[in-house]
Scaffold this motif. Structure first.
Motif, short mmCIF file in Angstrom:
data_model
loop_
_atom_site.label_atom_id
_atom_site.label_comp_id
_atom_site.label_asym_id
_atom_site.label_seq_id
_atom_site.Cartn_x
_atom_site.Cartn_y
_atom_site.Cartn_z
N CYS A 18 75.92 38.18 26.53
CA CYS A 18 75.55 38.54 25.28
C CYS A 18 75.99 40.34 25.60
O CYS A 18 75.92 40.93 24.67
CB CYS A 18 74.29 38.34 24.76
SG CYS A 18 72.94 39.16 26.00
N PRO A 55 68.10 37.94 26.90
CA PRO A 55 67.56 36.81 25.85
C PRO A 55 67.20 35.50 27.01
O PRO A 55 66.54 34.51 26.46
CB PRO A 55 68.60 36.63 25.04
CG PRO A 55 69.85 37.00 25.29
CD PRO A 55 69.43 38.12 26.36
N ARG A 91 73.67 42.34 26.06
CA ARG A 91 72.63 43.31 25.66
C ARG A 91 72.31 44.26 26.73
O ARG A 91 71.57 45.44 26.73
CB ARG A 91 71.26 42.51 25.12
CG ARG A 91 71.74 41.87 23.99
CD ARG A 91 70.55 41.65 22.93
NE ARG A 91 69.32 41.41 23.41
CZ ARG A 91 68.52 40.53 22.70
NH1 ARG A 91 69.01 40.28 21.56
NH2 ARG A 91 67.48 40.18 23.05
N GLY A 130 57.76 38.52 14.04
CA GLY A 130 59.04 38.50 14.86
C GLY A 130 60.19 37.68 14.44
O GLY A 130 60.04 37.23 13.07
N ALA A 131 60.99 37.22 15.26
CA ALA A 131 62.09 36.23 14.81
C ALA A 131 61.55 35.08 14.29
O ALA A 131 60.66 34.46 14.80
CB ALA A 131 62.95 36.07 16.09
N ASP A 132 62.14 34.43 13.26
CA ASP A 132 61.88 33.29 12.73
C ASP A 132 60.36 33.44 12.29
O ASP A 132 59.58 32.42 12.02
CB ASP A 132 61.89 32.14 13.94
CG ASP A 132 62.14 30.79 13.24
OD1 ASP A 132 62.39 30.66 11.85
OD2 ASP A 132 61.99 29.63 13.84
N ARG A 133 59.89 34.59 11.56
CA ARG A 133 58.79 34.90 10.85
C ARG A 133 57.72 34.28 11.51
O ARG A 133 56.40 34.00 11.23
CB ARG A 133 58.83 33.95 9.49
CG ARG A 133 57.89 34.79 8.45
CD ARG A 133 58.20 34.20 7.16
NE ARG A 133 57.18 34.39 6.31
CZ ARG A 133 56.74 35.44 5.64
NH1 ARG A 133 57.73 36.24 5.34
NH2 ARG A 133 55.52 35.33 4.81
#
Lengths: 444, 433
Positions: free
Chosen positions: B349, B390, B351, B66-69
């Protein structure tokens, strides 16, 4: 080498040789691949993103960041260059803190925006380092356009016109192209001759001839250009400098900040560049900050910025103010110079505190003296000579949509034209949009 | 302070957090480190018959990020233990002796012959282990040899082997189930029919995590070729929770002890497995990602939550959510909610707008000033806006009180429960008598 920060007068070599390299190194180290991925992961890919709206060139920022995050910085660079061919320079010099990054929803959410400027640099550097020019020219149109000024506006205009198949000749009064990118921006924001490298890279599109050392009004006239070309774009910037209007302005040691920065940018050896022991910079814009910070970095003992209004009114952003403070520059707000002191050469500046009354500023009567051997004026630039037939608005060439001047066949953009902030990125947007309008006019 | 100790099939452990049979439990060294770190028990990595298996000598794991590995899913092509049986047995015995208060379960996988099980069971019993877990789950490698998920996919085999084990050892028998089947209830019922004391699930899911687009090999790539592996980690938790719940609420297996496995990463995940009927949970990927220390957060978090909710012991939690797992047809169709956007926490945002406008019901408006608001007339309460937002709790679902008008349907919200079985649109609806 016997000079030091304490040597009186305006002298070179105040620092040890190695100090210059450290002082004028890249302001922000470029992101490496890992850092870029971590930074890119923070982007929310907003709908109709506020950062795009905040960008004068309307780069599709969420898209290019997603392209970085998915391992295709080259595609990201194409997204950037499609909107802003000087995206590499803008990544370095844009006041992102008042543009895209101020609008970033993560600035709102956490006070920490996505590092849009640095990510843009990562993407554009990747493609430029590969020596790739991402655009090709359309079939020749047989039309030719003169562009006056090889700064951001002129280059953006010329590139877009060349892409559309027109032949472009750029004239610039200085020995090198690039305009303020080459002569007017702090060295630590554009290291390793980036302005020149970017210009060479931009010219790879083909169809653009750059003629340097040719000034409008000296080597050609607007009428001669109109006669020779199908259209003319004026993007020559602001050649004149405002006067201080304080007693003693003619004393030795008083100079224009733009000239000081230009000399610095063109200096082969920074240790040979003279700078005062006590430097006073007058003004509140980016030029004032750039001149003040670089004076300090050259080894001045004290550097003071005098700004006549309060902090909130200062055109230079809070980020830039803090940068200056971090380098040891003192900013005195609400004070204006009333006299330059000295007998022949500058020895000081007498300043008076100010207060606002409505829209005008008044002196409070309280004065103070600052020691100075060098005074740098950064109080705004002016158009200088204006070609006949052009109308002015607030001292700049009046333009309507997409840079049309009152004269048929003549467009203008960048700092010399009315409207917009005097930023590199604004100049690029204006040059690009004028080019599209010129293209429409030429091919009908 | 809540009491975290557990008694699962008579096997006691100081907390419900066991390490699953997997690479972290292959050796004395690792298991001792785990016990020092505070884990309540381990299921020792699966033992087989000698000669021991061999593993590939290239990469064994593939991953999804996922985000940030952040590691969300791991896939594994490692086989059962590749050390001699005698070495493992000796180490199990030593560890159990040194750590008598911790649960020591031994995972086993031998061919589907009663003699093979008869040979290995006494050897395990001799270690002093607390129980055995039958590995009918591994989907890779061993299944090609008729073991692992090849057994777990045939309920008759599960029942048969479970029965052999119950007949040949006094140790509690846990059957570890494979999720690579169509209906988890059948293998669970077979385990129960064979006399198994408990089931544990899920084992890993057959998977290819990625394809190397340069070499065109699946990852992990062994000399340019790849084989499907077993998928685990946070990504599989929803699948595991459902399978656990299916077994917990199936009348034929209700009450059968369950040890829950599949993506347990935080105390909260563990609490959810417990609530759906698990007596203990087993962890692997979280430990492989962050090290054994994560158990400290799991214990403190579970303990704090239990204190806050007034749960004194693990037994008080186990199965509490099971009665609330039902079939779709029994869901209350008179329960009406609408999305609500908290403008103060909205970061604009957009989304929610993009998701609703492009892929849902055009029920969110967007103003020039980027103010996003729900259009009740269009909102079907799908929850997608909540899911893509988010900011936690910025968008919530608010229930319409009975008697209020649902402007989408033009109907007044009814106070009474009503479901599909009696709905007039249902061809098979039976009118309420």
């Amino acid at each position: 080498m016997t000079n030091s920060p304490f040597t009186p007068g305006i002298v070179p070599g105040r620092l040890q040789p190695e100090a210059y390299e450290a002082n004028f190194a890249d302001l922000h180290e470029p992101l490496d691949g890992h850092e870029a991925l971590v930074a890119a992961d923070r982007c929310y890919f907003c709908h109709d993103a506020p950062c795009i709206t905040a960008c004068p060139t309307e780069i599709d920022i969420p898209l290019f960041i997603r392209q970085i995050a998915t391992g295709t910085p080259e595609a990201a660079a194409r997204t950037i260059f499609h909107q802003n061919i000087l995206g590499g320079m803008c990544a370095r010099v844009c006041p992102t803190e008042t543009l895209c990054e101020e609008a970033c929803v993560r600035e709102i959410a956490e006070g920490k925006p996505v590092l849009i400027g640095q990510l843009q640099r990562y993407a554009t550097d990747t493609l430029m380092a590969a020596g790739v020019h991402p655009f090709t020219r359309a079939a020749p149109t047989g039309k030719s356009v003169a562009v006056v000024g090889a700064g951001p506006a002129g280059l953006a205009c010329a590139h877009r016109l060349a892409m559309h198949g027109h032949e472009v000749t750029i004239y610039d009064a200085r020995p090198k192209g690039g305009g303020l990118n080459e002569y007017g921006i702090a060295a630590y924001k554009t290291v390793e001759n980036f302005a020149e490298a970017e210009l060479d890279w931009l010219m790879k599109i083909g169809g653009i001839t750059l003629e340097t050392g040719k000034a409008l009004g000296v080597d050609m006239t607007l009428d001669s250009l109109k006669a020779e070309f199908d259209a003319v774009f004026l993007g020559m910037g602001l050649a004149g400098v405002n006067a201080l209007r304080a007693d003693g302005e003619d004393k030795a040691g008083v100079m224009d900040a733009v000239g000081f920065i230009s000399d610095l940018r063109q200096a082969g050896d920074l240790s040979a560049l003279p700078v005062g022991r006590n430097v006073v910079v007058i003004g509140g814009g980016m030029t004032a900050i750039d001149a003040a910070v670089q004076s300090k970095l050259l080894g001045a003992e004290t550097v003071t910025i005098l700004y006549r209004r309060g902090r909130d009114a200062m055109p230079a952003s809070r980020y830039e103010q803090d940068l200056a403070a971090s380098k040891g520059v003192r900013i005195v707000f609400n004070a204006m110079p009333v006299a330059v002191l000295g007998n022949g050469a500058v020895t000081g500046v007498r300043a008076e505190y100010t207060r606002a009354e409505g829209k005008s500023l008044m002196g409070t009567g309280e004065t103070f003296d600052l020691p100075a051997d060098q005074v740098l004026k950064a109080i705004g630039q002016t158009l200088g000579g204006t070609p006949d037939g052009l109308t002015l608005s607030d001292g700049k060439i009046a333009v309507t949509d997409a840079g049309r001047t009152g004269v048929s066949g003549v467009w203008a953009g960048g700092d010399c034209a009315s409207g917009g902030e005097d930023l590199t990125v604004t100049a690029v947007a204006e040059g690009r949009d004028a080019a599209e309008d010129i293209h429409k006019a030429l091919v009908g | 302070m809540a009491d975290l100790s557990t008694n699962f099939l008579g096997i006691k452990s100081p907390n419900p957090f066991w390490l699953a049979s997997a690479p972290p439990t292959d050796k004395e060294y690792n298991v001792v480190r785990a016990f020092k770190a505070g884990w309540g028990g381990v299921v020792w990595k699966t033992l087989g018959e000698d000669p021991h298996v061999v593993n590939v000598n290239g990469p064994r794991y593939g991953a999804i990020y996922g985000a940030d590995r952040r590691l969300l899913g791991l896939n594994n092509i490692e086989l059962i233990t590749d050390r001699p049986l005698e070495v493992n047995l000796r180490e199990i015995k030593a560890v159990k002796r040194a750590w008598p208060d911790r649960a020591m379960i031994v995972s086993l996988m031998v061919p589907c012959e009663e003699a093979a099980w008869k040979r290995i069971l006494p050897l395990v019993e001799d270690t002093g282990a607390d129980g055995i877990e039958l590995n009918f789950g591994c989907p890779h490698g061993m299944s090609e040899r008729g073991m692992g998920s090849a057994v777990g996919q045939v309920p008759e085999y599960i029942e048969m082997v479970a029965r052999w084990c119950k007949a040949n050892t006094r140790m509690p028998v846990i059957v570890k189930l494979t999720p690579n089947i169509t209906d988890i209830r059948y293998p669970a019922r077979a385990a129960k029919a064979g006399g198994a004391d408990a089931v544990s699930l899920i084992n890993t899911i057959s998977s290819i995590t990625s394809v190397n687009l340069d070499t065109m090999s699946p990852e992990p790539s062994i000399d340019g070729k790849g084989s499907h592996g077993g998928y685990c980690g946070p990504a599989v938790k929803p699948i595991a929770l459902n399978m656990v719940a299916e077994i917990a609420r199936d009348p034929e297996t209700a009450g059968l002890p369950i040890s829950g496995i599949g993506g347990v990463t935080t105390w909260r995940d563990a609490a959810e497995f417990l609530a759906l009927g698990c007596g203990t949970v087993q962890v692997c990927t979280a430990a492989m990602t962050y090290g054994f220390k994560v158990v400290e957060e799991m214990k403190s978090g579970l303990s704090q939550w239990m204190d806050e909710k007034g749960h004194g012991s693990i037994d008080e939690i186990v199965g509490r959510a099971v009665p609330n797992v039902t079939d779709w047809q029994y869901l209350n169709l008179n329960y009406v909610t609408k999305a609500r956007i908290d403008q103060d926490s909205c970061i604009k945002c957009g989304r929610c707008y993009a998701a609703c406008e492009d892929t849902s019901h055009q029920a969110i408006s967007m103003s020039e000033e980027r103010v996003f608001e729900v259009i009740d007339e269009e909102c079907v309460a799908c929850n997608l806006c909540v899911n893509v937002c988010p900011v936690e709790n910025c968008i919530t679902m608010e229930e319409l009180e009975p008697g209020t008008m649902d402007t989408r349907t033009g109907k007044v919200v009814e106070p009474d429960y009503a479901n599909w079985t009696t709905h007039p649109n249902n061809p098979g609806a039976c009118a309420a008598e």
